[in-house]
Design an enzyme around this catalytic site. Structure first.
Site, PDB file in Angstrom:
ATOM      1  N   ALA A 147      -7.593  -4.595  11.859  1.00 25.53           N
ATOM      2  CA  ALA A 147      -7.945  -3.915  10.596  1.00 25.53           C
ATOM      3  C   ALA A 147      -9.264  -3.171  10.783  1.00 25.53           C
ATOM      4  CB  ALA A 147      -8.072  -4.924   9.466  1.00 25.53           C
ATOM      5  N   CYS A 161     -10.256 -12.969   0.892  1.00 20.33           N
ATOM      6  CA  CYS A 161      -8.891 -12.596   0.492  1.00 20.33           C
ATOM      7  C   CYS A 161      -8.243 -13.695  -0.317  1.00 20.33           C
ATOM      8  CB  CYS A 161      -8.022 -12.352   1.708  1.00 20.33           C
ATOM      9  SG  CYS A 161      -8.807 -11.388   2.959  1.00 20.33           S
ATOM     10  N   THR A 196       3.633   8.504   4.762  1.00 20.22           N
ATOM     11  CA  THR A 196       2.702   9.499   5.296  1.00 20.22           C
ATOM     12  C   THR A 196       1.410   8.834   5.769  1.00 20.22           C
ATOM     13  OG1 THR A 196       3.614  11.072   3.734  1.00 20.22           O
ATOM     14  CG2 THR A 196       1.500  11.656   4.727  1.00 20.22           C
TER      15      THR A 196
END
Ligand code: PLP
Length: 415
Positions: free
Chosen positions: A210, A349, A248
């Site tokens: 990440a 998280c 995209t």
């Protein structure tokens, strides 16, 4: 504010910001990189440039043998969680499609929720989930892994590279080697490790990264997928990213990710030494303060993490997991926040989920069982390139003050 929560998200590096700004200044920045026209092709060229930089960077920090990573081996995703979903679900389904007998997924008991919650979804898809235990040193138990692999029915083994709450580095090569010997694939969640440690991915089929953990933009992730590894897409649509991740792509985000990763990889050794020096300073000052903060311990132990060098890393150099003893350290993160210091008690998280369900993290539960004290409060300090010794001094001062005022207000200055 003193920011000691880099493991949750690191500040955007100037290099990443510049790379994104430069891209947004281009006449073709508006274009879809999959479009046929010239503007689209220019955007696609920049996307491939970002992929190539990330490939070179990954090779620089890992022991990947191939002379040049093939572009198909790197798949952009929207963050670490999505990369983990694609890798683990994609590999599990890909393996089972090849051999229906391979219907088991092994994950360690210390995995991030992105993996552990995903295993529940895989169970709904008919996979059997086996949980790999960890030893007292919080590394995965290789003897246990051996027993879990004996039936040769495992599709994929997933073990985190470096832990997000305690920083422990797992023996990924040994796990991958054992998985391969039994015909299984190996995935690692390397979100906290990429560009923070030298990696060994020689026994890894897929790895997840990440951008925002290393100074890149939030919402950008990457999956490394070794060539010819069976992997099924989890999202369908336009077939972008070699058919594995439709949607995209964010070219500016990819360029920012690549610039941050390249910068971090180029400075990995000096950065590691710096973080180790900050940790040594923190531990020295904490020890000095033990009159006021008497029951302080760390997991792994303070002695363990104090002996680390850049060539002998067993714990992520930027991360120090402390367990503070004594009721005064209840709500420690909130108290530090009031003192202007951002730290955490574990994974950001999962903190919302934990509050909602009143659940301690798996790490806290393991710590609680291992440290025989009634009042233990975890504190994760995660430093980064912008952290300083002065930040560590301020943290120690704040802890001492919290301990002092807590005891004074409880009316007992002596414990
Ligand atoms: N895996 C680990 C080890 C993490 O620390 C995190 C984030 O905290 C994730 C996965 C999820 O990454 P992201 O927030 O980019 O989806």
């Amino acid at each position: 504010m003193i920011y000691l929560d880099h493991a949750a998200s690191a500040p955007l590096l100037l290099q990443a910001r510049r790379a994104m700004d430069t891209y947004y200044d281009q006449w073709y920045a508006c274009a879809n990189p999959n479009a046929f026209h010239h503007a689209g092709k220019c955007a696609a060229r920049d996307l491939e440039q970002a992929r190539s930089t990330l490939g070179n960077t990954l090779q620089k920090v890992s022991k990947l043998a191939t002379s040049r990573l093939h572009p198909k081996e790197l798949i952009f995703t929207r963050g670490g969680t999505e990369s983990i979903h694609l890798a683990l679900m994609g590999l599990a389904h890909g393996m089972r499609a090849k051999n229906p007998k391979r219907n088991t997924v092994i994950i360690s008991e210390l995995e991030h929720h992105a993996v552990s919650e995903l295993s529940a979804l895989l169970a709904k898809d008919g996979f059997e989930i086996k949980i790999l235990k960890v030893t007292d040193s919080l590394t995965v138990d290789l003897n246990h892994l051996k027993t879990l692999l004996t039936e040769n029915n495992v599709a994929v083994v997933s073990v985190m590279y470096a832990h997000n709450e305690i920083g422990v580095i797992e023996p990924i090569q040994a796990v991958g080697k054992m998985a391969h010997e039994h015909g299984a694939l190996m995935h690692t969640d390397a979100v906290q490790a990429f560009c923070h440690l030298p990696l060994d991915l020689t026994q890894v089929d897929a790895a997840s990264f990440a951008a925002h953990k290393l100074g890149g933009p939030r919402g950008m992730g990457l999956m490394y997928l070794r060539r010819a590894t069976p992997c099924q897409p989890i999202m369908v649509g336009g077939g972008q990213e070699h058919g594995l991740r439709s949607g995209t792509q964010d070219v500016a985000g990819a360029l920012g990710f690549a610039a941050a990763a390249q910068f971090m990889a180029d400075h990995l050794e000096v950065h590691t030494e710096y973080l180790l020096s900050l940790r040594t300073h923190l531990l020295t000052e904490l020890r000095r303060a033990t009159i006021s903060v008497p029951e302080l311990c760390a997991v792994p132990t303070l002695a363990d993490i104090d002996q680390q060098t850049s060539s002998n890393l067993t714990v992520n150099p930027g991360l120090t997991h402390l367990v503070l003893g004594g009721k005064v350290f209840d709500q420690i993160v909130m108290k530090l926040d009031e003192a202007g210091i951002a730290a955490s008690s574990g994974s950001a998280c999962t903190s919302t989920a934990r509050t909602q369900h009143h659940q301690p993290s798996i790490v806290s539960s393991i710590m609680q069982a291992r440290i025989p004290r009634a009042e233990r409060y975890p504190l994760r300090i995660s430093a980064g390139h912008a952290s300083s010794k002065a930040d560590m001094d301020a943290l120690v001062r704040a802890l001492v003050e919290i301990a002092r005022s807590g005891r004074a207000s409880s009316g007992s200055l002596r414990r």
